[in-house]
Design a protein around this motif. Structure first.
Motif, mmCIF file in Angstrom:
data_model
loop_
_atom_site.group_PDB
_atom_site.id
_atom_site.type_symbol
_atom_site.label_atom_id
_atom_site.label_comp_id
_atom_site.label_asym_id
_atom_site.label_seq_id
_atom_site.Cartn_x
_atom_site.Cartn_y
_atom_site.Cartn_z
ATOM 1 N N LEU A 59 0.847 -1.189 0.000
ATOM 2 C CA LEU A 59 0.000 0.000 0.000
ATOM 3 C C LEU A 59 0.887 1.245 0.000
ATOM 4 N N PHE A 60 0.770 2.028 -1.068
ATOM 5 C CA PHE A 60 1.523 3.277 -1.199
ATOM 6 C C PHE A 60 0.608 4.450 -0.877
ATOM 7 N N THR A 61 1.024 5.311 0.032
ATOM 8 C CA THR A 61 0.247 6.506 0.326
ATOM 9 C C THR A 61 1.166 7.704 0.449
ATOM 10 N N GLY A 62 0.579 8.899 0.273
ATOM 11 C CA GLY A 62 1.366 10.114 0.365
ATOM 12 C C GLY A 62 0.893 11.163 -0.610
ATOM 13 N N ARG A 67 0.524 9.828 -6.317
ATOM 14 C CA ARG A 67 -0.688 9.951 -7.143
ATOM 15 C C ARG A 67 -0.364 9.956 -8.629
ATOM 16 N N LEU A 68 0.705 10.619 -9.023
ATOM 17 C CA LEU A 68 1.048 10.773 -10.444
ATOM 18 C C LEU A 68 1.829 9.604 -11.012
ATOM 19 N N TRP A 69 2.112 8.620 -10.206
ATOM 20 C CA TRP A 69 2.886 7.461 -10.662
ATOM 21 C C TRP A 69 1.963 6.552 -11.485
ATOM 22 N N LYS A 70 1.818 6.905 -12.752
ATOM 23 C CA LYS A 70 0.849 6.240 -13.625
ATOM 24 C C LYS A 70 1.213 4.793 -13.920
ATOM 25 N N THR A 71 2.499 4.474 -13.873
ATOM 26 C CA THR A 71 2.949 3.121 -14.224
ATOM 27 C C THR A 71 3.314 2.304 -12.992
ATOM 28 N N ILE A 72 2.765 2.663 -11.841
ATOM 29 C CA ILE A 72 3.172 2.023 -10.590
ATOM 30 C C ILE A 72 2.915 0.518 -10.600
ATOM 31 N N GLU A 73 1.800 0.077 -11.152
ATOM 32 C CA GLU A 73 1.499 -1.363 -11.148
ATOM 33 C C GLU A 73 2.519 -2.126 -11.986
ATOM 34 N N ARG A 84 -2.603 4.978 -3.119
ATOM 35 C CA ARG A 84 -3.411 5.900 -2.329
ATOM 36 C C ARG A 84 -2.694 7.234 -2.097
ATOM 37 N N GLY A 85 -2.172 7.808 -3.189
ATOM 38 C CA GLY A 85 -1.598 9.143 -3.117
ATOM 39 C C GLY A 85 -2.653 10.175 -3.464
ATOM 40 N N PHE A 86 -2.623 11.331 -2.832
ATOM 41 C CA PHE A 86 -3.645 12.332 -3.138
ATOM 42 C C PHE A 86 -3.066 13.741 -3.142
ATOM 43 N N GLY A 87 -3.369 14.445 -4.230
ATOM 44 C CA GLY A 87 -3.067 15.855 -4.404
ATOM 45 C C GLY A 87 -1.674 16.254 -4.007
ATOM 46 N N GLY A 88 -1.559 17.447 -3.492
ATOM 47 C CA GLY A 88 -0.304 17.936 -2.946
ATOM 48 C C GLY A 88 -0.349 17.843 -1.435
ATOM 49 N N SER A 89 -0.716 16.682 -0.953
ATOM 50 C CA SER A 89 -0.953 16.501 0.486
ATOM 51 C C SER A 89 0.334 16.667 1.296
ATOM 52 N N THR A 90 0.136 17.025 2.546
ATOM 53 C CA THR A 90 1.230 17.166 3.495
ATOM 54 C C THR A 90 1.192 16.000 4.479
ATOM 55 N N MET A 91 2.196 15.946 5.344
ATOM 56 C CA MET A 91 2.235 14.875 6.335
ATOM 57 C C MET A 91 1.039 14.970 7.285
ATOM 58 N N ASN A 202 19.549 16.976 -10.373
ATOM 59 C CA ASN A 202 19.708 16.756 -11.805
ATOM 60 C C ASN A 202 18.415 17.127 -12.517
ATOM 61 N N ALA A 203 18.418 18.244 -13.233
ATOM 62 C CA ALA A 203 17.208 18.772 -13.859
ATOM 63 C C ALA A 203 16.583 17.798 -14.844
ATOM 64 N N SER A 204 17.383 16.922 -15.433
ATOM 65 C CA SER A 204 16.872 15.997 -16.452
ATOM 66 C C SER A 204 15.955 14.921 -15.867
ATOM 67 N N LEU A 205 15.901 14.816 -14.542
ATOM 68 C CA LEU A 205 15.064 13.802 -13.901
ATOM 69 C C LEU A 205 13.703 14.345 -13.469
ATOM 70 N N PHE A 206 13.453 15.633 -13.791
ATOM 71 C CA PHE A 206 12.235 16.278 -13.318
ATOM 72 C C PHE A 206 11.449 16.891 -14.466
ATOM 73 N N ALA A 207 10.160 17.082 -14.206
ATOM 74 C CA ALA A 207 9.291 17.754 -15.163
ATOM 75 C C ALA A 207 9.639 19.237 -15.236
ATOM 76 N N GLU A 208 8.904 19.986 -16.050
ATOM 77 C CA GLU A 208 9.204 21.402 -16.249
ATOM 78 C C GLU A 208 9.149 22.201 -14.952
ATOM 79 N N ASP A 209 8.290 21.784 -14.022
ATOM 80 C CA ASP A 209 8.182 22.528 -12.763
ATOM 81 C C ASP A 209 9.366 22.298 -11.836
#
Length: 234
Positions: A59-62, A67-73, A84-91, A202-209
């Motif tokens: 069970l993954f949560t956080g 949440r954005l890990w589309k290929t997790i399965e 079970r990841g949701f939004g920009g949730s905090t601890m 390493n910027a190449s490992l991240f999206a534009e944001d």
């Protein structure tokens, strides 16, 4: 009843009330910010009634990286997953909903990743507050599932929050010490894998944001997480 005995009973009841308040109060001040995720949690609860999850799932949560890990399965196979990841949730958000997220399930282990508590905003928590909330999450899971492994994924260094990295790194260091001090609790080290030769993310490992991982970043995550699961679950 004698006066002295009555006073002892009074102070005993007062102590119990104080302890109960202390046990329930850590999340009270976060309630107004946590309830924004109520619809997301209700969606999880709908899935709990319609989907069939394997009892040996991880069970993954956080927050949004889960949440954005589309290929997790596919990435986590052969480990089955419950995502079970949701939004920009905090601890504090995860802590507020942890019972509703975790308690309905049977699973093999829980993996937690939350990275939004320290981001350079006036509402940021201190590293100590973040650790206390993770401790609460850990204790809450343990109350119902005393023998299940719990994993904390190290918070990733990012260019968008690089100025806050010393504080974030302190959270990581304290979380690592906490995990090492508890049975069946593991810290998944990842931060160094995202740093370039100059010691910066390493910027190449991240999206534009420059906050969320791209698919190259998720490849690194996948290997680090699976290596840790392989080493500790088998």
């Amino acid at each position: 009843m004698k006066p002295n005995m009555m006073m002892r009973h009074f102070y005993f009841l007062l102590l119990i009330c104080i302890l109960l308040f202390q046990c329930s109060s850590p999340l009270k001040k976060y309630e107004l910010t946590a309830i924004r995720w109520e619809k997301d949690i209700q969606e999880f609860e709908k899935l709990d009634t319609t989907e069939k999850y394997l009892e040996n799932a991880i069970l993954f949560t956080g927050s949004s990286s889960i949440r954005l890990w589309k290929t997790i399965e596919k990435d986590m196979a052969p480990y089955p997953v419950i995502q079970r990841g949701f939004g920009g949730s905090t601890m504090s958000d995860v802590a507020y909903y942890i019972k509703r997220i975790v308690y309905p399930h049977q699973f093999r282990a829980v993996v937690v990743f939350v990275a939004n508590d320290i981001s350079g905003k006036i509402t940021d928590k201190t590293p100590e507050e973040v650790l206390n909330l993770f401790t609460y999450i850990h204790r809450t899971i343990r109350n119902k599932f005393p023998g299940k492994p719990i994993y904390f994924i190290e918070i990733t260094p990012t260019n968008s929050r690089w100025t806050e990295w010393p504080k974030i790194q302190k959270v990581n260091d304290m979380a690592k010490q906490f995990c090492q001090s508890r049975p069946n609790t593991y810290f998944i080290e990842t931060a160094s894998l995202y740093l370039g030769p100059d010691g910066k993310p390493n910027a190449s490992l991240f999206a534009e944001d420059q906050l969320h991982q791209n698919w190259e970043g998720y490849k690194i995550w996948t290997k680090a997480i699976k290596d840790k699961l392989d080493a500790t679950l088998k």
